[in-house]
Design an enzyme around this catalytic site. Structure first.
Site, PDB file in Angstrom:
ATOM      1  N   LYS A  84      15.788   0.316   7.838  1.00 47.75           N
ATOM      2  CA  LYS A  84      14.591   1.135   8.051  1.00 47.75           C
ATOM      3  C   LYS A  84      13.622   0.994   6.878  1.00 47.75           C
ATOM      4  O   LYS A  84      12.929   1.946   6.501  1.00 47.75           O
ATOM      5  CB  LYS A  84      14.973   2.611   8.213  1.00 47.75           C
ATOM      6  CG  LYS A  84      15.974   2.899   9.326  1.00 47.75           C
ATOM      7  CD  LYS A  84      15.364   2.703  10.693  1.00 47.75           C
ATOM      8  CE  LYS A  84      16.347   3.117  11.795  1.00 47.75           C
ATOM      9  NZ  LYS A  84      15.790   2.884  13.151  1.00 47.75           N
ATOM     10  N   CYS A  85      13.540  -0.187   6.323  1.00 47.56           N
ATOM     11  CA  CYS A  85      12.776  -0.438   5.103  1.00 47.56           C
ATOM     12  C   CYS A  85      11.588  -1.355   5.398  1.00 47.56           C
ATOM     13  O   CYS A  85      11.606  -2.128   6.365  1.00 47.56           O
ATOM     14  CB  CYS A  85      13.706  -1.097   4.074  1.00 47.56           C
ATOM     15  SG  CYS A  85      12.929  -1.575   2.521  1.00 47.56           S
ATOM     16  N   GLY A  86      10.577  -1.267   4.551  1.00 49.12           N
ATOM     17  CA  GLY A  86       9.440  -2.177   4.692  1.00 49.12           C
ATOM     18  C   GLY A  86       9.827  -3.630   4.509  1.00 49.12           C
ATOM     19  O   GLY A  86       9.118  -4.534   4.979  1.00 49.12           O
ATOM     20  N   PHE A  87      10.963  -3.863   3.847  1.00 52.02           N
ATOM     21  CA  PHE A  87      11.443  -5.231   3.642  1.00 52.02           C
ATOM     22  C   PHE A  87      12.416  -5.680   4.730  1.00 52.02           C
ATOM     23  O   PHE A  87      12.870  -6.826   4.712  1.00 52.02           O
ATOM     24  CB  PHE A  87      12.139  -5.351   2.281  1.00 52.02           C
ATOM     25  CG  PHE A  87      11.220  -5.236   1.103  1.00 52.02           C
ATOM     26  CD1 PHE A  87      10.354  -6.278   0.767  1.00 52.02           C
ATOM     27  CD2 PHE A  87      11.200  -4.095   0.319  1.00 52.02           C
ATOM     28  CE1 PHE A  87       9.512  -6.179  -0.326  1.00 52.02           C
ATOM     29  CE2 PHE A  87      10.360  -3.979  -0.770  1.00 52.02           C
ATOM     30  CZ  PHE A  87       9.499  -5.035  -1.100  1.00 52.02           C
ATOM     31  N   THR A  88      12.744  -4.811   5.680  1.00 52.77           N
ATOM     32  CA  THR A  88      13.719  -5.153   6.715  1.00 52.77           C
ATOM     33  C   THR A  88      13.385  -6.438   7.472  1.00 52.77           C
ATOM     34  O   THR A  88      14.296  -7.210   7.803  1.00 52.77           O
ATOM     35  CB  THR A  88      13.907  -3.975   7.696  1.00 52.77           C
ATOM     36  OG1 THR A  88      14.398  -2.840   6.966  1.00 52.77           O
ATOM     37  CG2 THR A  88      14.890  -4.316   8.795  1.00 52.77           C
TER      38      THR A  88
END
Length: 205
Positions: free
Chosen positions: A58-62
């Site tokens: 659930k991360c911007g880097f996912t």
């Protein structure tokens, strides 16, 4: 006197051997848990180039999962693999069970590389493997050309103005590159470009 000198000689040699052995540790000295809780010795990955990554769903880097899978598909046949360790320590961005995380990665990004049980990477109860990785390679510095780098830098600086001095992992998708002898040769922060990472991988294959 002779016995004293002999004892002193033994102690000095013993200490030298201990420090040498400590310096010569590799990731093959560690075992980890797969997503079902079974112990896996990292000796199973001997003679492979490895990228170890702490991940979150659930991360911007996912979306980096897509680039990671491309790396895996491009170089796996040459002796390269990726070891994926979900971690919920950064913004609680890896919620859910180990199986639900695995299903998400398979369905959303088609990942084929090994995925392990969720771990902690910082703190006293961090997984021993990640304690070792951080001992070998400290914070590498953000690539400030990345659009999220400034946001991360501001956020971490507010929490700790000296955050750059700590070897702690700063965020999701930090990567450690391991050579075919099990030695940690590089650390890439989540803002590093995949072009740089791939070049470093190819040099080790």
């Amino acid at each position: 006197m002779f016995c004293f000198l002999l004892s002193l000689h033994y102690i000095c040699n013993h200490n030298q051997t201990y420090h040498h052995q400590k310096e010569m540790r590799t990731i093959y000295d560690f075992s980890v848990k797969d997503r079902k809780g079974n112990s896996v010795s990292l000796k199973e990955y001997a003679n492979e180039v490895i990228l170890i990554v702490n991940t979150a769903t659930k991360c911007g880097f996912t979306p980096q999962y897509e680039e990671l899978e491309k790396l895996y598909e491009s170089h796996h046949s040459d002796g390269f693999t990726i070891l994926d360790f979900p971690c919920n320590q950064f913004g609680k961005q890896a919620p859910g069970t180990d199986e639900s995380i695995h299903s998400f990665c398979k369905l959303t990004y088609g990942t084929e590389f090994p995925r392990f049980k969720k771990v902690k990477v910082n703190g006293d109860d961090a997984d021993p493997l990640f304690k070792y990785l951080k001992e070998q390679k400290g914070f590498a510095g953000f690539n400030m050309e990345h659009p999220i780098a400034g946001i991360l830098d501001n956020m971490l600086s507010e929490a700790d103005p000296n955050y750059k001095e700590s070897p702690d992992i700063k965020w999701n998708f930090t990567k450690f590159l391991i050579n075919k002898r099990g030695q940690v040769v590089a650390r890439f922060e989540p803002t590093e470009s995949f072009e740089v990472i791939e070049k470093a991988i190819i040099e080790l294959l």
